[in-house]
Write an enzyme that holds these catalytic residues in place. Structure first.
Site, short mmCIF file in Angstrom:
data_model
loop_
_atom_site.label_atom_id
_atom_site.label_comp_id
_atom_site.label_asym_id
_atom_site.label_seq_id
_atom_site.Cartn_x
_atom_site.Cartn_y
_atom_site.Cartn_z
N ALA A 28 0.83 -1.21 0.00
CA ALA A 28 0.00 0.00 0.00
C ALA A 28 0.87 1.25 0.00
CB ALA A 28 -0.93 0.00 1.22
N THR A 58 3.18 -8.02 1.93
CA THR A 58 2.87 -8.13 0.50
C THR A 58 3.95 -8.95 -0.20
OG1 THR A 58 1.90 -5.93 0.68
CG2 THR A 58 2.27 -6.78 -1.55
N GLY A 62 1.45 -14.52 -2.02
CA GLY A 62 1.42 -14.95 -3.43
C GLY A 62 1.05 -13.79 -4.34
N ALA A 109 8.82 4.78 12.66
CA ALA A 109 7.91 5.87 13.03
C ALA A 109 7.24 5.53 14.35
CB ALA A 109 6.85 6.05 11.94
N ASP A 157 1.85 -0.65 14.50
CA ASP A 157 2.34 0.68 14.92
C ASP A 157 1.45 1.82 14.44
OD1 ASP A 157 4.31 -1.13 15.45
OD2 ASP A 157 5.93 -0.02 14.50
N ARG A 161 -11.22 -19.09 4.52
CA ARG A 161 -10.06 -19.44 5.34
C ARG A 161 -10.43 -19.68 6.79
NH1 ARG A 161 -5.99 -14.81 2.91
NH2 ARG A 161 -5.60 -15.91 0.98
N ILE A 184 -4.58 -7.76 -2.05
CA ILE A 184 -3.81 -7.05 -3.07
C ILE A 184 -4.73 -6.06 -3.81
CG2 ILE A 184 -2.23 -7.31 -5.04
CD1 ILE A 184 -1.12 -8.44 -2.39
P1 ADP Z 1 0.04 -3.54 3.32
O1 ADP Z 1 -0.32 -4.93 2.87
O2 ADP Z 1 -1.04 -2.90 4.06
O3 ADP Z 1 0.62 -2.74 2.24
P2 ADP Z 1 2.58 -4.53 4.27
O4 ADP Z 1 2.60 -5.57 5.30
O5 ADP Z 1 2.83 -4.93 2.86
O6 ADP Z 1 1.18 -3.76 4.39
O7 ADP Z 1 3.62 -3.38 4.60
C1 ADP Z 1 3.66 -2.66 5.79
C2 ADP Z 1 5.05 -2.05 5.92
O8 ADP Z 1 5.08 -1.09 6.96
C3 ADP Z 1 6.11 -3.10 6.27
O9 ADP Z 1 7.18 -3.00 5.37
C4 ADP Z 1 6.52 -2.71 7.69
O10 ADP Z 1 7.84 -3.06 8.01
C5 ADP Z 1 6.30 -1.21 7.67
N1 ADP Z 1 6.13 -0.62 9.02
C6 ADP Z 1 5.39 -1.11 10.03
N2 ADP Z 1 5.46 -0.32 11.11
C7 ADP Z 1 6.28 0.71 10.78
C8 ADP Z 1 6.78 1.86 11.49
N3 ADP Z 1 6.48 2.09 12.76
N4 ADP Z 1 7.61 2.70 10.83
C9 ADP Z 1 7.96 2.47 9.54
N5 ADP Z 1 7.53 1.40 8.83
C10 ADP Z 1 6.71 0.53 9.44
#
Ligand code: ADP
Length: 584
Positions: A144, A172, A176, A285, A352, A412, A567
């Protein structure tokens, strides 16, 4: 630098460069298991020095494993020791690599115990605070986040992404990355009739009427457009086939090349690079920054060495994913999701964004709905690409007693609950060579396949008895089950579980049996947003300057997300957030 510090630095430098070990000069090979696959290295030793380390083979997931393998060789060479830290999120790969190097050095006849004692010095955290100014700050470089960043940049903003891990992609990347899109090009080609309305209805039904109908409408109406954008603008390559995910009424899930998130994230990264969007790694963050009107004007983040304030003129987009790797948070909302349940998630997925936004008054919803993926690795909890044979309708699930107990293409949560009721809380997935070849899973994911065979999680045998015996599954009953299923396939109707899709018989061997358990996969709950991806407060009013997209949000999937809808969700709402943060 004063004299004492200069001397100390010199002593430290000296002690890291010279060690007691004397090597037999030469080139040595070492192999060890990484997280999923094998890691093989070639180490060149001089008389008193580790001269070079080459990675010959890496069977782990690209991008994640690269974050370790790109830095560990030079760390060992600089340190001239083996006491290097593992890379967070890529611990399995790091350990496998260090072990392979250790084995290579050992095979030279050297004693590696002294080398292990030479350790990295930790960096000091300073009181420094660094300010950065941008139009848009995106937290999280997962699916995202990357998608939102691309759209925000295309809308004319100066964008930065901060990512807490040393690699992008989040959940992501390890998925898959199949994409549910009604009325898509493969459906048209093979003559499957589908509609946005049908997709909408499936999401509502699949989530037990708990999803927000306005959000699902956005998702259903824009899913195909998002897939076309990925294919034609981001250059994601899709295979010439679909998968049939549980709970969908028709086959509608597009498959990116190799059926893995690596293709999707790889192409998004390339596009982000072409557009000059910087990604700052190892930047965690931890707090949103507000002005005195309550508008979000940035986010605070910490690196290993200092605090950073990322100020954002237009706004901040939270794309931090769900909270599947945060045991405490999982149990706070759903006590059943305890430490006995493994997780498919990468380690950075700890909720977070939800915590940061809640602190400034954001609303959350559906937090108790936590989905387990039914057929994961019983040792690690990892999502198994090999298990995708089920999603082309090519496998059945049986229990220890050799009997089917659920429709294999059901939701699931339904399959997971059914597995939890079976002996030992496990399922055994059964298929044959014909299905293996048809699904191409072993071909696409050979490292995972080899690892499963090696660890005896997957058994291949010439007869049904042989595979059943390996897991102490009732062989006679399994043979009966297969016979019955083959008959259903001939008759075109599954009389026991009414399995949807095409039923294909398992006539000839070799046969496969794989042990699987459910593991935490997707957290449906999260921040409340509106159809413009604006984060809402507890009174359903938008919080100025704050947007969110992806698994960090709630209300899109209700009680249960259907397979391959994540996705579609991150693409559709990532794009919405990226455009609206600039034009709000
Ligand atoms: P989505 O499927 O919603 O896109 P993902 O799991 O693919 O989510 O990606 C979320 C990303 O955010 C991961 O790469 C994760 O490491 C990152 N992330 C999570 N918490 C923090 C944070 N506090 N600061 C920076 N990045 C973060």
């Amino acid at each position: 630098m004063n004299k004492i510090t200069t001397m100390l630095t010199a002593i430290m430098f000296f002690s890291t460069m010279v060690h007691a070990t004397e090597f037999k000069a030469g080139t040595y090979l070492g192999t060890s298991d990484g997280y999923k696959g094998e890691i093989k290295v070639e180490v060149k030793l001089g008389k008193n020095k580790i001269e070079d380390i080459k990675i010959i083979k890496n069977g782990d997931t690209p991008i994640i494993s690269d974050s370790a393998l790109n830095i560990l060789p030079s760390k060992i060479l600089n340190l001239q020791g083996l006491g290097v830290d593992t890379v967070a999120g890529a611990t399995g790969t790091s350990k496998g690599f260090i072990s392979a190097v250790t084995k290579a050095i050992k095979s030279s006849g050297a004693d590696t115990s002294e080398l292990r004692k030479i350790k990295e010095t930790k960096k000091q955290f300073s009181n420094k605070v660094i300010n950065h100014e941008n139009d848009v700050v995106i937290v999280g470089a997962g699916g995202a986040g990357l998608i939102a960043a691309i759209e925000a940049k295309l809308a004319g903003a100066n964008v930065i992404i901060i990512e807490k891990m040393s690699f992008p992609g989040g959940n992501t990347l390890i998925s898959g990355a199949e994409y549910a899109a009604p009325e898509n090009w493969i459906q048209k080609k093979v003559g499957i009739s589908d509609s946005k309305e049908q997709f909408y209805k499936d999401i509502i039904k699949g989530g037990d009427n708990q999803a927000d109908i306005n959000l699902i409408k956005v998702l259903a109406d824009n899913a195909l457009d998002g897939a076309l954008w990925l294919r034609d603008f981001v250059n994601v390559s899709f295979e010439d086939r679909q998968m049939f995910f549980g709970g969908h009424s028709v086959e509608r899930s597009l498959v990116p090349e190799g059926a893995s998130g690596v293709e999707l994230i790889g192409k998004l990264l390339k596009k982000a690079k072409d557009l000059n969007i910087p990604i700052v790694y190892n930047m965690n963050a931890n707090e949103l920054i507000l002005d005195n009107t309550g508008k979000v004007i940035g986010v605070q983040a910490v690196s290993e060495t200092e605090t950073n304030k990322y100020l954002a003129k237009n706004g901040v987009i939270l794309a931090t994913g769900g909270f599947g790797s945060n045991l405490e948070m999982r149990m706070k909302y759903n006590t059943a999701m305890d430490e006995n349940i493994l997780s498919t998630n990468t380690t950075g997925i700890t909720g977070d964004g939800i915590v940061m936004a809640e602190k400034i008054g954001a609303g959350v919803t559906d937090m108790e709905y936590i989905q387990t993926y039914p057929t994961c690795d019983p040792m690690t909890g990892a999502l198994l690409y090999i298990g995708d044979v089920r999603l082309i309708g090519g496998s059945i699930l049986v229990n220890k007693e050799g009997k089917r107990f659920v429709e294999e293409l059901d939701r699931r949560d339904v399959i997971s609950m059914a597995i939890k009721k079976q002996t030992g809380n496990v399922a055994y997935q059964f298929w044959n060579q014909e299905m293996m070849d048809l699904s191409k899973v072993a071909e696409h994911h050979s490292d995972e396949y080899n690892s499963l065979i090696k660890r005896k999680v997957l058994i291949k045998g010439n007869t049904i008895e042989e595979v059943a015996k390996a897991f102490d599954v009732d062989a006679t009953e399994l043979k009966n089950t297969v016979q019955k299923y083959n008959q259903y396939s001939k008759d075109g109707k599954d009389l026991e579980f009414n399995k949807r899709g095409k039923l294909t018989a398992f006539e000839n061997g070799p046969f496969y049996l794989m042990k699987n358990v459910p593991a935490v996969h997707h957290t449906m709950g999260g921040l409340t947003i509106d159809t413009n991806a604006r984060v809402l407060d507890n009174n359903k009013k938008p919080i100025p300057g704050l947007f969110a997209a992806g698994e960090v949000t709630g209300d899109i999937h209700g009680t249960n997300r259907l397979g391959s809808n994540a996705i579609s969700d991150i693409t559709v709402f990532g794009r919405v957030a990226g455009k609206n943060v600039v034009n709000n």
